[in-house]
Scaffold this motif. Structure first.
Motif, PDB file in Angstrom:
ATOM      1  N   ASP A   1       0.959  -1.275  -0.024  1.00 46.51           N
ATOM      2  CA  ASP A   1       0.100   0.218  -0.461  1.00 46.51           C
ATOM      3  C   ASP A   1       0.754   1.355  -0.319  1.00 46.51           C
ATOM      4  N   VAL A   2       1.444   1.563   0.904  1.00 47.96           N
ATOM      5  CA  VAL A   2       2.678   2.213   1.048  1.00 47.96           C
ATOM      6  C   VAL A   2       3.376   2.892  -0.348  1.00 47.96           C
ATOM      7  N   SER A   3       4.102   1.988  -0.675  1.00 48.86           N
ATOM      8  CA  SER A   3       5.221   2.026  -2.708  1.00 48.86           C
ATOM      9  C   SER A   3       3.559   2.488  -3.430  1.00 48.86           C
ATOM     10  N   MET A   4       2.199   1.957  -3.656  1.00 51.82           N
ATOM     11  CA  MET A   4       1.269   2.281  -4.337  1.00 51.82           C
ATOM     12  C   MET A   4       0.415   4.200  -4.254  1.00 51.82           C
ATOM     13  N   ARG A   5       1.022   3.617  -3.146  1.00 49.68           N
ATOM     14  CA  ARG A   5       0.593   6.047  -2.355  1.00 49.68           C
ATOM     15  C   ARG A   5       1.842   6.638  -2.599  1.00 49.68           C
ATOM     16  N   ALA A   6       3.201   6.318  -2.483  1.00 58.19           N
ATOM     17  CA  ALA A   6       3.921   7.079  -3.620  1.00 58.19           C
ATOM     18  C   ALA A   6       4.313   7.193  -4.760  1.00 58.19           C
ATOM     19  N   ALA A   7       3.117   6.211  -5.558  1.00 59.39           N
ATOM     20  CA  ALA A   7       3.110   6.181  -7.559  1.00 59.39           C
ATOM     21  C   ALA A   7       2.179   6.993  -6.992  1.00 59.39           C
ATOM     22  N   PHE A   8       0.643   7.182  -6.350  1.00 57.29           N
ATOM     23  CA  PHE A   8       0.119   7.916  -6.746  1.00 57.29           C
ATOM     24  C   PHE A   8      -0.165   9.248  -6.058  1.00 57.29           C
ATOM     25  N   ALA A   9       0.641   9.788  -5.315  1.00 55.98           N
ATOM     26  CA  ALA A   9       1.266  10.796  -4.776  1.00 55.98           C
ATOM     27  C   ALA A   9       1.613  11.743  -5.721  1.00 55.98           C
ATOM     28  N   ALA A  10       3.114  10.892  -6.814  1.00 56.22           N
ATOM     29  CA  ALA A  10       3.846  11.244  -7.492  1.00 56.22           C
ATOM     30  C   ALA A  10       3.423  11.811  -9.055  1.00 56.22           C
ATOM     31  N   ILE A  11       2.285  10.914  -9.217  1.00 56.53           N
ATOM     32  CA  ILE A  11       1.221  11.587  -9.811  1.00 56.53           C
ATOM     33  C   ILE A  11       0.422  12.985 -10.174  1.00 56.53           C
ATOM     34  N   ALA A  12      -0.326  13.134  -8.198  1.00 51.36           N
ATOM     35  CA  ALA A  12      -0.791  14.481  -8.581  1.00 51.36           C
ATOM     36  C   ALA A  12      -0.059  15.735  -8.540  1.00 51.36           C
ATOM     37  N   LEU A  13       1.222  15.294  -7.824  1.00 45.65           N
ATOM     38  CA  LEU A  13       2.484  16.429  -7.648  1.00 45.65           C
ATOM     39  C   LEU A  13       3.296  17.345  -8.632  1.00 45.65           C
ATOM     40  N   PHE A  14       3.129  16.433  -9.839  1.00 42.51           N
ATOM     41  CA  PHE A  14       3.521  16.051 -10.805  1.00 42.51           C
ATOM     42  C   PHE A  14       3.403  15.450 -12.341  1.00 42.51           C
ATOM     43  N   PRO A  15       1.624  15.900 -12.014  1.00 41.29           N
ATOM     44  CA  PRO A  15       0.852  15.653 -13.757  1.00 41.29           C
ATOM     45  C   PRO A  15       1.711  15.199 -14.847  1.00 41.29           C
ATOM     46  N   ALA A  16       2.325  16.298 -14.761  1.00 39.14           N
ATOM     47  CA  ALA A  16       2.785  16.444 -16.019  1.00 39.14           C
ATOM     48  C   ALA A  16       4.040  15.974 -17.126  1.00 39.14           C
ATOM     49  N   ALA A  17       4.872  15.250 -15.863  1.00 38.49           N
ATOM     50  CA  ALA A  17       5.765  14.565 -16.091  1.00 38.49           C
ATOM     51  C   ALA A  17       5.915  12.973 -16.890  1.00 38.49           C
ATOM     52  N   ARG A  18       6.359  12.879 -17.135  1.00 36.67           N
ATOM     53  CA  ARG A  18       6.708  11.293 -17.879  1.00 36.67           C
ATOM     54  C   ARG A  18       6.930  10.099 -16.478  1.00 36.67           C
ATOM     55  N   HIS A  19       6.219   9.846 -16.051  1.00 33.63           N
ATOM     56  CA  HIS A  19       5.933   8.699 -15.014  1.00 33.63           C
ATOM     57  C   HIS A  19       6.630   7.293 -15.517  1.00 33.63           C
ATOM     58  N   HIS A  20       7.483   6.992 -15.374  1.00 34.00           N
ATOM     59  CA  HIS A  20       8.039   5.502 -14.893  1.00 34.00           C
ATOM     60  C   HIS A  20       7.645   4.844 -13.569  1.00 34.00           C
ATOM     61  N   LEU A  21       7.236   3.959 -13.741  1.00 31.87           N
ATOM     62  CA  LEU A  21       6.547   2.705 -12.440  1.00 31.87           C
ATOM     63  C   LEU A  21       7.895   1.634 -12.505  1.00 31.87           C
ATOM     64  N   LEU A  22       8.835   0.588 -11.763  1.00 25.43           N
ATOM     65  CA  LEU A  22       9.517  -0.322 -11.721  1.00 25.43           C
ATOM     66  C   LEU A  22       9.121  -1.585 -10.247  1.00 25.43           C
ATOM     67  N   PHE A  23       9.267  -2.356 -10.762  1.00 23.70           N
ATOM     68  CA  PHE A  23       9.005  -3.107  -9.595  1.00 23.70           C
ATOM     69  C   PHE A  23      11.064  -4.461 -10.140  1.00 23.70           C
ATOM     70  N   ALA A  24      10.876  -4.159  -8.685  1.00 25.65           N
ATOM     71  CA  ALA A  24      12.293  -4.921  -8.628  1.00 25.65           C
ATOM     72  C   ALA A  24      12.204  -6.509  -8.063  1.00 25.65           C
ATOM     73  N   VAL A  25      11.995  -7.909  -8.815  1.00 28.83           N
ATOM     74  CA  VAL A  25      12.130  -8.886  -7.705  1.00 28.83           C
ATOM     75  C   VAL A  25      13.094  -9.089  -7.984  1.00 28.83           C
ATOM     76  N   ASP A  26      13.513  -9.415  -6.286  1.00 31.76           N
ATOM     77  CA  ASP A  26      15.044  -9.625  -5.651  1.00 31.76           C
ATOM     78  C   ASP A  26      15.416 -10.926  -5.824  1.00 31.76           C
ATOM     79  N   PRO A  27      16.629 -11.398  -5.935  1.00 32.94           N
ATOM     80  CA  PRO A  27      17.314 -12.546  -6.614  1.00 32.94           C
ATOM     81  C   PRO A  27      17.532 -12.801  -5.407  1.00 32.94           C
ATOM     82  N   ALA A  28      17.521 -11.799  -4.122  1.00 35.01           N
ATOM     83  CA  ALA A  28      17.916 -13.189  -3.236  1.00 35.01           C
ATOM     84  C   ALA A  28      16.354 -14.290  -2.826  1.00 35.01           C
ATOM     85  N   LEU A  29      15.189 -13.873  -3.096  1.00 31.90           N
ATOM     86  CA  LEU A  29      14.244 -15.141  -2.814  1.00 31.90           C
ATOM     87  C   LEU A  29      14.960 -16.482  -3.475  1.00 31.90           C
ATOM     88  N   GLU A  30      15.196 -16.195  -4.855  1.00 33.66           N
ATOM     89  CA  GLU A  30      15.542 -17.213  -5.321  1.00 33.66           C
ATOM     90  C   GLU A  30      16.729 -17.871  -4.565  1.00 33.66           C
TER      91      GLU A  30
END
Length: 286
Positions: A155-184
């Protein structure tokens, strides 16, 4: 709200706060904390008579803040208020944010914005943020062109993404999800077969792509440009730093995991790496 001690770093933060206030039609509060303990230390080192010349330093600093607020209001047409307080900077900023719930607090990363890492004030404020905090390094106050949001679907990372859109709506936004190799590696240490480990990893990667694409579509509704989404197989902190440099991003948005005494540990797992090892502005959302 923009905190200022009139240093180059604070001036950079103030320029960004002015740009955002103008873009959103918001009012701006300037906050300065006069640290009496530092003042007494200076009096012990330098000429006391020179330092205590009339009017006293606190009165002069308060007048400087008032004059700055008036000049900004005249130049920009923004409603600007000056708030002068006595005490250490981090406690003053946190108390103000808790009492007044501003939509955003803007502070400089350090007195000298070109230096890596965080100053003590910024670090202490981030330990338990009451509202979104924008840490400013760039001395360029033009609107952000590219913003990178680190997302792990909590939830907290999704709030950050929504907040970034609200604050900087004219920017080009990129989302990044990192799958940590440590799990493997953890699965292999638990004697999970290599083939099964690979299947689990691929399944996680596929699900991450699906969820991230869905989030990107939702965020695009409030953005000026389609929101891009990317899943990386890497340690999150490293993936964020590398992608921010490659874009290059003007700002990185991250969620603040945890509150209270353990918050610094949660922040250090990923967000603190970004804050300490990039020269980008960073939006931290609780």
């Amino acid at each position: 709200m923009a905190a200022t001690d009139f240093s180059p770093g604070a001036n950079a933060a103030l320029d960004r706060a002015v740009q955002l206030a103008a873009a959103h039609g918001a009012s701006l509060r300037l906050l300065h904390a006069f640290d009496v303990s530092v003042w007494h230390s200076l009096k012990g080192v330098f000429d006391a008579q020179r330092l205590t010349m009339n009017p006293p330093l606190d009165v002069r600093m308060q007048q400087r803040l008032t004059d700055l607020a008036a000049a900004l209001a005249t130049r920009t047409g923004i409603k600007v208020e000056a708030r002068f307080s006595v005490g250490d900077a981090d406690s003053t900023i946190k108390a103000y944010a808790a009492a007044h719930a501003p939509s955003l607090v803007v502070i400089g990363s350090r007195a000298e914005p070109a230096l890596q890492g965080l100053g003590s004030t910024a670090l202490k404020v981030l330990q338990s943020p009451a509202c979104p905090i924008l840490i400013v390094r760039s001395t360029e106050s033009r609107p952000y062109d590219k913003v990178l949001s680190a997302v792990d679907m909590l939830d907290v990372s999704m709030r950050a993404a929504f907040a970034a859109i609200a604050l900087f709506p004219a920017a080009r936004h990129h989302l990044l999800f990192a799958v940590d190799p440590a799990l493997e590696r953890t699965l292999r240490m638990a004697d999970v077969a290599k083939e099964k480990t690979r299947v689990l990893h691929d399944s996680m990667h596929t699900e991450a792509v699906r969820q991230l694409d869905q989030l990107a579509q939702e965020l695009t509704k409030a953005a000026a440009h389609p929101v891009a989404a990317e899943v990386a197989d890497d340690v999150p902190a490293r993936a964020i730093a590398l992608r921010a440099a490659a874009l290059p991003a003007d700002c990185v948005a991250v969620g603040h995991h945890g509150q209270g005494a353990v918050s610094a540990l949660f922040l250090g797992s990923m967000a603190q790496h970004v804050l300490h090892h990039t020269l980008r502005d960073v939006l931290v959302v609780p």
